[in-house]
Scaffold this active site. Structure first.
Site, PDB file in Angstrom:
ATOM      1  CE1 TYR A  57       2.385  -7.063   1.418  1.00 32.30           C
ATOM      2  CE2 TYR A  57       4.442  -8.155   0.859  1.00 32.30           C
ATOM      3  CZ  TYR A  57       3.746  -7.002   1.166  1.00 32.30           C
ATOM      4  OH  TYR A  57       4.392  -5.802   1.208  1.00 32.30           O
ATOM      5  CB  SER A  59       0.126  -2.599   3.921  1.00 33.62           C
ATOM      6  OG  SER A  59       1.297  -1.928   4.342  1.00 33.62           O
ATOM      7  CE  LYS A  96       8.278   1.595 -13.716  1.00 31.99           C
ATOM      8  NZ  LYS A  96       8.602   2.599 -12.656  1.00 31.99           N
ATOM      9  CG  HIS A 124       7.768  -6.254  -8.548  1.00 32.40           C
ATOM     10  ND1 HIS A 124       7.951  -5.397  -9.605  1.00 32.40           N
ATOM     11  CD2 HIS A 124       7.293  -5.474  -7.541  1.00 32.40           C
ATOM     12  CE1 HIS A 124       7.593  -4.163  -9.255  1.00 32.40           C
ATOM     13  NE2 HIS A 124       7.208  -4.192  -7.999  1.00 32.40           N
ATOM     14  CB  CYS A 177      -0.940  -0.015   1.200  1.00 31.08           C
ATOM     15  SG  CYS A 177      -2.133  -1.363   1.137  1.00 31.08           S
ATOM     16  CB  ILE A 183       2.590   3.200  -7.566  1.00 34.00           C
ATOM     17  CG1 ILE A 183       1.984   3.179  -8.968  1.00 34.00           C
ATOM     18  CG2 ILE A 183       2.872   1.795  -7.086  1.00 34.00           C
ATOM     19  CD1 ILE A 183       1.790   4.530  -9.586  1.00 34.00           C
ATOM     20  CB  ALA A 184      -0.863   0.929  -3.744  1.00 33.13           C
TER      21      ALA A 184
HETATM   22  N1  LIG Z   1       3.320   2.957 -12.977  1.00 38.16           N
HETATM   23  C1  LIG Z   1       3.798   4.050 -12.406  1.00 38.16           C
HETATM   24  O1  LIG Z   1       3.516   5.161 -12.808  1.00 38.16           O
HETATM   25  C2  LIG Z   1       4.678   3.900 -11.217  1.00 38.16           C
HETATM   26  C3  LIG Z   1       4.976   5.033 -10.438  1.00 38.16           C
HETATM   27  C4  LIG Z   1       5.736   4.849  -9.289  1.00 38.16           C
HETATM   28  C5  LIG Z   1       6.182   3.593  -8.954  1.00 38.16           C
HETATM   29  N2  LIG Z   1       5.912   2.511  -9.743  1.00 38.16           N
HETATM   30  C6  LIG Z   1       6.407   1.170  -9.405  1.00 38.16           C
HETATM   31  O2  LIG Z   1       5.658   0.704  -8.293  1.00 38.16           O
HETATM   32  C7  LIG Z   1       6.497   0.008  -7.384  1.00 38.16           C
HETATM   33  C8  LIG Z   1       6.336   0.637  -6.004  1.00 38.16           C
HETATM   34  O3  LIG Z   1       6.694   2.008  -6.064  1.00 38.16           O
HETATM   35  P1  LIG Z   1       6.195   3.021  -4.908  1.00 38.16           P
HETATM   36  O4  LIG Z   1       6.676   4.366  -5.287  1.00 38.16           O
HETATM   37  O5  LIG Z   1       4.761   2.818  -4.638  1.00 38.16           O
HETATM   38  O6  LIG Z   1       7.097   2.495  -3.700  1.00 38.16           O
HETATM   39  P2  LIG Z   1       6.983   2.719  -2.144  1.00 38.16           P
HETATM   40  O7  LIG Z   1       5.804   3.565  -1.809  1.00 38.16           O
HETATM   41  O8  LIG Z   1       8.316   3.139  -1.650  1.00 38.16           O
HETATM   42  O9  LIG Z   1       6.791   1.214  -1.616  1.00 38.16           O
HETATM   43  C9  LIG Z   1       5.706   0.404  -2.039  1.00 38.16           C
HETATM   44  C10 LIG Z   1       5.538  -0.720  -1.044  1.00 38.16           C
HETATM   45  O10 LIG Z   1       6.663  -1.605  -1.084  1.00 38.16           O
HETATM   46  C11 LIG Z   1       6.962  -2.085   0.226  1.00 38.16           C
HETATM   47  N3  LIG Z   1       8.290  -1.592   0.604  1.00 38.16           N
HETATM   48  C12 LIG Z   1       8.844  -0.386   0.354  1.00 38.16           C
HETATM   49  N4  LIG Z   1      10.072  -0.316   0.878  1.00 38.16           N
HETATM   50  C13 LIG Z   1      10.302  -1.502   1.467  1.00 38.16           C
HETATM   51  C14 LIG Z   1      11.402  -2.036   2.193  1.00 38.16           C
HETATM   52  N5  LIG Z   1      12.525  -1.329   2.392  1.00 38.16           N
HETATM   53  N6  LIG Z   1      11.303  -3.303   2.678  1.00 38.16           N
HETATM   54  C15 LIG Z   1      10.164  -4.009   2.464  1.00 38.16           C
HETATM   55  N7  LIG Z   1       9.087  -3.545   1.805  1.00 38.16           N
HETATM   56  C16 LIG Z   1       9.179  -2.313   1.304  1.00 38.16           C
HETATM   57  C17 LIG Z   1       5.891  -1.509   1.136  1.00 38.16           C
HETATM   58  O11 LIG Z   1       4.852  -2.473   1.178  1.00 38.16           O
HETATM   59  P3  LIG Z   1       3.828  -2.583   2.439  1.00 38.16           P
HETATM   60  O12 LIG Z   1       2.731  -1.618   2.126  1.00 38.16           O
HETATM   61  O13 LIG Z   1       3.425  -3.986   2.451  1.00 38.16           O
HETATM   62  O14 LIG Z   1       4.603  -2.208   3.651  1.00 38.16           O
HETATM   63  C18 LIG Z   1       5.467  -0.262   0.409  1.00 38.16           C
HETATM   64  O15 LIG Z   1       4.165   0.170   0.756  1.00 38.16           O
HETATM   65  C19 LIG Z   1       7.909   0.082  -7.948  1.00 38.16           C
HETATM   66  O16 LIG Z   1       8.235  -1.138  -8.565  1.00 38.16           O
HETATM   67  C20 LIG Z   1       7.851   1.206  -8.972  1.00 38.16           C
HETATM   68  O17 LIG Z   1       8.694   1.005 -10.088  1.00 38.16           O
HETATM   69  C21 LIG Z   1       5.147   2.662 -10.847  1.00 38.16           C
END
Ligand SMILES: NC(=O)c1ccc[n+]([C@@H]2O[C@H](COP(=O)([O-])OP(=O)(O)OC[C@H]3O[C@@H](n4cnc5c(N)ncnc54)[C@H](OP(=O)(O)O)[C@@H]3O)[C@@H](O)[C@H]2O)c1
Length: 328
Positions: A58, A36, A97, A79, A12, A15-16
């Site tokens: 999960y 989450s 991605k 992933h 969560c 990007i979620a």
């Molecule tokens: N399509 C798009 O436009 C777009 C834009 C941005 C990102 N993305 C992709 O989406 C993915 C997530 O990006 P985001 O910006 O949403 O990332 P984020 O907010 O930093 O992290 C997403 C989730 O990953 C888990 N996480 C993060 N850091 C962690 C750590 N150090 N150890 C364990 N779990 C961790 C957490 O899950 P929990 O909630 O379970 O704790 C967190 O809520 C990436 O692969 C990125 O490339 C896509």
């Protein structure tokens, strides 16, 4: 399949939120459950968007009988394990991605999805945007003639933080996997899936050992070139220019394209607009749901083969730079 497709959200983070804002506005989708591992996040997220259930691990999400498809929105390094868990428990999956850190992981997951007869797709939202479909159609119709050159660059200034997913090597950080995938995807779209005959690359490895900036030069059999780059060190307009023998296309913000213009040799200009229905993430969700309803295990717009080919190219680039992630 129920009236509405029941979605689960795994992770969560930032990007979620964007994805779920689009999802909850789609009449054919229902937000069934979220998970989450960050304390308090799942409950807060579920309440914010009206999810039916929330989990702090999960596995219960992957096992929930109330979920048809899971959107995986964790950091890149997770992933592979997350998608495998969901497929193993019989769920369809849409995964952010880059799909995985490398091609080997992706091949394993697409083989598993095939065995399990489950839908699996990488959430490269750009590929599903209406403006992108329009560019593909106009290029195929030869509106700007034969393509000579593509320039596409994705530069942002991300404050240096060694723990952030862009800089953190353990989280498979670096510009290529996070940002570079967009200009490379755009090149794949513009050149209609043709594999480049030659790929040359350079990287600027930074303080944590990941590429803070990287450059990708592709040459195609026709002699056309794509000059692409990405960086988290400095900001610049995220623009693309496609140059053809009869004119060119200027594509501002090509990764979330809502408008672009065609400039022809007679000096005429055609501005075109493709405003999002919601925030742009709805199109990949709609495509995933169409595939589920039609019992397709892959989308023709983004097959497993295409995802694996992209990772194959990115693996080769990282190998050339000497950039391997922990566990590879
Ligand atoms: N399509 C798009 O436009 C777009 C834009 C941005 C990102 N993305 C992709 O989406 C993915 C997530 O990006 P985001 O910006 O949403 O990332 P984020 O907010 O930093 O992290 C997403 C989730 O990953 C888990 N996480 C993060 N850091 C962690 C750590 N150090 N150890 C364990 N779990 C961790 C957490 O899950 P929990 O909630 O379970 O704790 C967190 O809520 C990436 O692969 C990125 O490339 C896509």
């Amino acid at each position: 399949m129920a009236d509405k497709i029941r979605w689960g959200i795994l992770g969560c983070g930032a990007i979620a939120h964007s994805f779920v804002k689009a999802l909850t506005a789609l009449p054919e989708a229902r937000l069934a459950a979220v998970a989450s591992r960050t304390p308090g996040k799942a409950e807060a997220f579920a309440k914010q968007y009206g999810a039916g259930a929330w989990f702090t691990e999960y596995t219960p999400l992957a096992e929930s009988p109330d979920v048809d498809i899971i959107y995986v929105a964790t950091t890149h390094n997770l992933h592979h394990d997350n998608v495998r868990l969901c497929l193993d428990r019989g769920k369809h999956v849409l995964c952010e991605k880059p799909f995985t850190v490398n091609e080997r992981q992706a091949l394993e997951l697409f083989a598993l999805a095939k065995r399990k007869k489950r839908f699996l797709m990488e959430a490269v939202w750009t590929r599903f945007l209406p403006g992108i479909q329009d560019i593909k159609a106009k290029l195929a119709a030869g509106v700007i003639g034969d393509i000579e050159r593509l320039d596409a660059n994705f530069w942002i200034q991300a404050p240096y933080d060694p723990a952030h997913r862009l800089y953190n090597k353990t989280l498979a950080g670096g510009a290529l996997l996070d940002l570079g995938i967009y200009p490379l995807t755009f090149a794949d779209i513009v050149f209609a899936g043709e594999r480049p005959a030659e790929v040359t690359t350079r990287a600027r490895l930074g303080r944590t050992g990941v590429d803070e900036a990287s450059y990708y030069y592709l040459r195609y059999a026709s002699g056309a070139r794509a000059q692409l780059s990405s960086s988290c060190r400095a900001a610049a307009p995220i623009d693309a220019v496609i140059v053809g023998t009869k004119g060119c296309m200027h594509v501002p913000r090509f990764f979330f394209l809502q408008d672009y213009s065609i400039h022809l040799a007679d000096n005429s200009q055609l501005p075109l607009k493709f405003p999002f229905r919601i925030n742009g993430y709805e199109y990949e969700a709609v495509e995933a749901m169409r595939c589920l309803r039609e019992e397709l295990t892959e989308s023709p717009l983004l097959t497993g083969e295409k995802t694996c080919a992209m990772l194959h190219m990115m693996d080769a680039m990282r190998k050339e730079w000497g950039l391997a992630y922990p566990g590879e």
